[in-house]
Write a protein that holds these residues in place. Structure first.
Motif, short mmCIF file in Angstrom:
data_model
loop_
_atom_site.label_atom_id
_atom_site.label_comp_id
_atom_site.label_asym_id
_atom_site.label_seq_id
_atom_site.Cartn_x
_atom_site.Cartn_y
_atom_site.Cartn_z
N MET A 163 2.76 7.06 -6.44
CA MET A 163 1.60 8.21 -6.81
C MET A 163 2.47 9.63 -6.37
O MET A 163 2.39 10.61 -7.28
N LEU A 164 2.92 9.61 -5.23
CA LEU A 164 3.71 10.90 -5.00
C LEU A 164 4.78 11.51 -5.92
O LEU A 164 4.80 12.47 -6.21
N ASN A 179 2.36 7.48 7.67
CA ASN A 179 2.81 6.98 6.11
C ASN A 179 4.26 7.72 5.85
O ASN A 179 5.22 7.20 5.66
N LYS A 212 1.45 4.41 -2.63
CA LYS A 212 1.53 5.90 -2.43
C LYS A 212 2.58 6.56 -2.85
O LYS A 212 2.60 7.78 -3.34
N ASN A 232 -0.54 17.18 4.95
CA ASN A 232 -0.76 15.95 4.66
C ASN A 232 -2.41 15.45 5.05
O ASN A 232 -3.09 16.21 5.41
N ALA A 276 -1.49 12.51 -2.57
CA ALA A 276 -1.02 10.97 -2.40
C ALA A 276 -1.54 10.33 -1.46
O ALA A 276 -1.18 9.16 -1.26
N GLU A 277 -2.50 10.98 -0.73
CA GLU A 277 -3.13 10.13 0.53
C GLU A 277 -2.28 9.82 1.49
O GLU A 277 -2.49 8.64 2.21
N LEU A 278 -1.28 10.55 1.74
CA LEU A 278 -0.16 10.10 2.61
C LEU A 278 -0.62 10.61 4.12
O LEU A 278 -0.91 11.99 4.34
N THR A 279 -0.88 9.61 5.05
CA THR A 279 -0.81 10.04 6.45
C THR A 279 0.43 10.53 7.17
O THR A 279 1.53 10.24 6.83
N GLU A 316 0.76 -1.06 -0.05
CA GLU A 316 -0.12 -0.05 0.05
C GLU A 316 0.85 1.03 0.03
O GLU A 316 0.55 2.25 -0.63
N LEU A 317 1.99 1.26 0.85
CA LEU A 317 2.60 2.52 0.94
C LEU A 317 3.73 2.51 -0.14
O LEU A 317 3.86 3.72 -0.57
#
Length: 271
Positions: A17-18, A163, A14, A131, A157-160, A10-11
């Protein structure tokens, strides 16, 4: 330093994507504070775009001197020298008055200067480290970023926050385990005027807390009372150094020093 050698599927998605979002840009300017988020953003941007990245660090009373120095050192490890902008936040009436929308006005004041400097350096795309988790808290400054056209690729990029810490560890960044920081003004209750003396007291007090290697901490200034928030695991450390803390803070004009038994809470001043 905390490091990891493999990312979860999953990471990995991401991160790609970033990288792709940044790759689609030509020349970018990163608003760089030296915090967890902007350090990762700068690292990835430089990896993807190389010399087509500039960084701007804003220095002012809202940022501890120690954080400013650390930001410069971090940038050097990434291979970049930030442009420094000096911001006089006390010239901003809405900052001093500290109403509930202070962050909006301050953010717009600071990022307007970043944008002007970036454009002068032929860089029209400005990136900031907001974020996905920032959307869960009261962040009026995000509106200012939108109005100025500032792009937040970490959020896109939906990073928490977690993350970002994991990716920072993967890239070997010293900020992977760094406590989250925020503008020193967030330690002052809304509608309490902000003074240079108040920010200086918070800065000196938190510099001492930082020297104790706490997991996370804040020194909230409630009138002449200083309220320390930290991870409950660090209560014993605080109590072991309480006399030094009391002496230090009283010399700064803080009459009463308390320890919040509820522990540290992000955005406590917003509740």
């Amino acid at each position: 330093m905390n490091t990891i050698t493999r990312l979860s599927p999953e990471l990995q998605v991401k991160l790609i994507m970033l990288q792709n979002k940044i790759k689609g840009l030509n020349k970018v300017c990163v608003a760089f504070s030296g915090g967890v988020d902007s350090t990762l953003l700068l690292k990835v941007a430089v990896d993807v775009l190389g010399k087509n990245v500039m960084a701007i660090t804003v220095n002012g009373a809202m940022l501890p001197d120690s954080e400013f120095s650390e930001a410069q050192n971090l940038a050097k490890t990434i291979g970049i020298t930030p442009l420094i902008i000096e911001a006089d936040v006390f010239s901003l009436k809405s900052f001093v008055e500290n109403a509930s929308d202070r962050c909006y006005h301050c953010k717009k004041f600071i990022f307007s200067q970043i944008k002007d400097a970036a454009i002068q350096n032929h860089c029209e795309v400005i990136l900031d480290g907001s974020n996905l988790d920032d959307l869960k808290d009261y962040r009026p400054g995000i509106r200012a970023l939108g109005e100025l056209g500032i792009y937040s690729p970490l959020k896109d990029a939906e990073l928490t926050k977690q993350n970002i810490r994991e990716l920072s560890a993967y890239f070997g960044l010293a900020t992977a385990t760094k406590p989250s920081m925020a503008c020193l003004a967030t330690r002052i209750p809304t509608n309490t005027p902000i003074t240079p003396e108040a920010l200086r007291a918070v800065e000196v007090g938190e510099d001492y807390l930082k020297s104790l290697d706490l997991n996370q901490y804040r020194l909230r200034l409630l009138g002449d009372t200083g309220k320390i928030e930290c991870d409950p695991k660090d209560f014993e450390t605080i109590l072991a150094h309480r006399m030094t803390l009391v002496s230090l803070l009283k010399n700064l004009g803080i009459k009463t020093i308390t320890l919040d038994l509820a522990g540290y809470g992000c955005g406590n001043m917003n509740k």
